[in-house]
Design an enzyme around this catalytic site. Structure first.
Site, PDB file in Angstrom:
ATOM      1  N   HIS A 130       0.832  -1.202   0.000  1.00  0.00           N
ATOM      2  CA  HIS A 130       0.000   0.000   0.000  1.00  0.00           C
ATOM      3  C   HIS A 130       0.874   1.262   0.000  1.00  0.00           C
ATOM      4  O   HIS A 130       0.735   2.138  -0.870  1.00  0.00           O
ATOM      5  CB  HIS A 130      -0.920  -0.015   1.229  1.00  0.00           C
ATOM      6  CG  HIS A 130      -1.805   1.185   1.357  1.00  0.00           C
ATOM      7  ND1 HIS A 130      -3.143   1.154   1.062  1.00  0.00           N
ATOM      8  CD2 HIS A 130      -1.541   2.460   1.743  1.00  0.00           C
ATOM      9  CE1 HIS A 130      -3.676   2.352   1.256  1.00  0.00           C
ATOM     10  NE2 HIS A 130      -2.716   3.179   1.668  1.00  0.00           N
ATOM     11  N   GLU A 131       1.783   1.328   0.948  1.00  0.00           N
ATOM     12  CA  GLU A 131       2.614   2.536   1.065  1.00  0.00           C
ATOM     13  C   GLU A 131       3.562   2.666  -0.127  1.00  0.00           C
ATOM     14  O   GLU A 131       3.908   3.772  -0.538  1.00  0.00           O
ATOM     15  CB  GLU A 131       3.390   2.536   2.394  1.00  0.00           C
ATOM     16  CG  GLU A 131       2.505   2.509   3.646  1.00  0.00           C
ATOM     17  CD  GLU A 131       1.431   3.593   3.676  1.00  0.00           C
ATOM     18  OE1 GLU A 131       1.605   4.643   3.030  1.00  0.00           O
ATOM     19  OE2 GLU A 131       0.388   3.373   4.338  1.00  0.00           O
TER      20      GLU A 131
ATOM     21  N   HIS B 238       1.787   4.528  -2.842  1.00  0.00           N
ATOM     22  CA  HIS B 238       1.890   5.988  -2.670  1.00  0.00           C
ATOM     23  C   HIS B 238       3.280   6.469  -3.098  1.00  0.00           C
ATOM     24  O   HIS B 238       3.426   7.516  -3.739  1.00  0.00           O
ATOM     25  CB  HIS B 238       1.688   6.373  -1.200  1.00  0.00           C
ATOM     26  CG  HIS B 238       0.267   6.303  -0.726  1.00  0.00           C
ATOM     27  ND1 HIS B 238      -0.780   6.929  -1.373  1.00  0.00           N
ATOM     28  CD2 HIS B 238      -0.280   5.694   0.369  1.00  0.00           C
ATOM     29  CE1 HIS B 238      -1.906   6.703  -0.703  1.00  0.00           C
ATOM     30  NE2 HIS B 238      -1.631   5.952   0.344  1.00  0.00           N
TER      31      HIS B 238
ATOM     32  N   HIS C 119       3.585   6.720  -6.787  1.00  0.00           N
ATOM     33  CA  HIS C 119       2.831   7.884  -7.255  1.00  0.00           C
ATOM     34  C   HIS C 119       3.695   9.148  -7.102  1.00  0.00           C
ATOM     35  O   HIS C 119       3.710  10.018  -7.970  1.00  0.00           O
ATOM     36  CB  HIS C 119       1.548   8.008  -6.420  1.00  0.00           C
ATOM     37  CG  HIS C 119       0.435   8.775  -7.069  1.00  0.00           C
ATOM     38  ND1 HIS C 119      -0.720   9.060  -6.416  1.00  0.00           N
ATOM     39  CD2 HIS C 119       0.298   9.313  -8.298  1.00  0.00           C
ATOM     40  CE1 HIS C 119      -1.524   9.738  -7.224  1.00  0.00           C
ATOM     41  NE2 HIS C 119      -0.928   9.909  -8.373  1.00  0.00           N
TER      42      HIS C 119
HETATM   43 ZN   LIG Z   1      -2.972   5.244   1.841  1.00  0.00          ZN
END
Ligand SMILES: [Zn+2]
Length: 391
Positions: free
Chosen positions: A182-183, A186, A189
């Protein structure tokens, strides 16, 4: 990203109608289990989590500590980096030999298929005294054009995993594997952006209800057998995670998924109704009770004062935005479905995601970018399917 309140309410209503009957069934299964195994017929709201955990253990018998033996941190990181190479052609290289704020911190560079440096990130993954708890990505430097030179973006990827013991590498539970995916979503991105204006580079300037798309999208791969097989290696036997254990783990993923969905919808609808007081003016608690009677399948007590402690919307940044959690899940599931349709590691689909989502940051309207990637607007179907709420 969502255009107007009606669009949001319709969206929440659609999810509600699709999941309510599954929620009723899940709650009935729980009550049957409590009656059969514990002889208890009066179930209070505060009993539900306890018995749910018992039922989950009975059904799936998953041990976090056993799973942990299969996910040494290094293997997980290299599995994640290989995945990014397959999807986007990126090479991730560790750089050593300079000072950081702690000896456990590592530093990586991201190079693209044309051998251009795209960005850099630090990892700081272990818990230690004085460190904030949880896991997160934060930006250290934004991408920016300085004259004709690019300032490369730099991110922090931070977690609080257990550090290695003397004679044993650091190992992660599967939950923690999902967290780091998940991290890392990010992080990608932030570091793969090509937007040169820092206020819209990376995650900056991205609509609140779309900013979790790249992160939740990455989580899907932590549930993909090919990825999990390659990044698992038992610390003693050196074997991959057995397929049977993976299947068991995957089956447990959707345990009570409808009850969870209904809880999130209850919060989202309540939040949104509070902001629609132009039509009906009622005390906050009454609004909440109305929403519950429409949405929830589990009991509450009449003394409930849940709104008084709903920090997300009364003290946090989610007022009129709680629905964004579900919206981002719809986007990430629908995006992942395109990979399922075209082959999970399909580099052409990866390229589309890279060019239209990851590289663009907040430089264009999120829905326009999504449509460019997907060829259409998102639908709720993939989320329902991934959550086991659709045959
Ligand atoms: Zn998040």
């Amino acid at each position: 990203m969502a255009k107007d309140p009606k669009e949001v309410m319709d969206f929440l209503d659609n999810l509600l109608h699709a999941s309510k009957k599954y929620g009723e069934q899940e709650y009935k299964d729980l009550l049957d289990f409590i009656k059969q195994d514990y002889g208890v017929t009066k179930v209070n709201p505060w009993d539900i989590a306890y018995y749910s955990e018992k039922l989950k253990m009975k059904k799936f018998n998953i041990s976090d500590e056993l799973l942990r033996e299969y996910f040494p941190e290094d293997k997980v990181l290299s599995g994640m980096f290989n995945l990014v190479n397959k999807l986007y052609g990126m090479q991730i290289k560790e750089v050593t030999g300079f000072d950081t704020w702690h000896q456990d911190v590592r530093f990586f560079e991201v190079w693209d298929a044309d051998n251009n440096l795209r960005g850099k990130f630090y990892t700081d993954l272990y818990a230690r005294p004085g460190k904030r708890s949880g896991a997160w990505m934060a930006d250290c430097m934004d991408r920016m054009l300085k004259g004709d030179k690019v300032q490369h973006p730099v991110a922090f990827l931070v977690a609080n995993f257990s550090k290695p013991a003397k004679d044993k590498p650091a190992t992660l539970t599967h939950d923690e594997v999902v967290t780091i995916f998940h991290e890392f979503g990010h992080t990608l991105h932030h570091v793969l952006t090509k937007a040169n204006n820092p206020s819209v580079a990376g995650t900056n300037g991205v609509s609140w209800d779309a900013v979790e798309l790249p992160s939740q999208f990455m989580e899907n791969f932590a549930w993909e057998w090919d990825v999990v097989r390659d990044m698992s290696e038992n610390v003693k036997t050196k074997e991959h995670l057995p397929k049977a254990m993976f299947d068991q783990l995957k089956a447990s993923k959707n345990f009570q998924s409808a009850l969870f969905m209904l809880r999130q919808l209850e919060f989202g609808i309540f939040d949104f109704k509070l902001h629609d007081q132009t039509k009906v003016s009622k005390p906050v608690l009454e609004v909440y009770k109305d929403v519950r009677s429409e949405v929830a399948v589990t009991p509450i007590i009449k003394e409930t004062r849940f709104p008084n402690s709903f920090g997300h919307i009364f003290e946090g940044g989610y007022a009129a935005g709680y629905y964004g959690y579900k919206w981002a899940e719809v986007l990430s599931s629908d995006a992942y479905a395109m990979f399922e349709e075209t082959g999970v590691f399909n580099p052409n689909t990866g390229e589309k995601f890279l060019h239209n989502i990851l590289e663009k940051g907040g430089s264009e309207e999120a829905m326009d970018l999504y449509v460019k990637f997907r060829g259409r607007k998102p639908t709720i179907d993939a989320l329902l399917r991934h959550s086991g709420l659709k045959s």
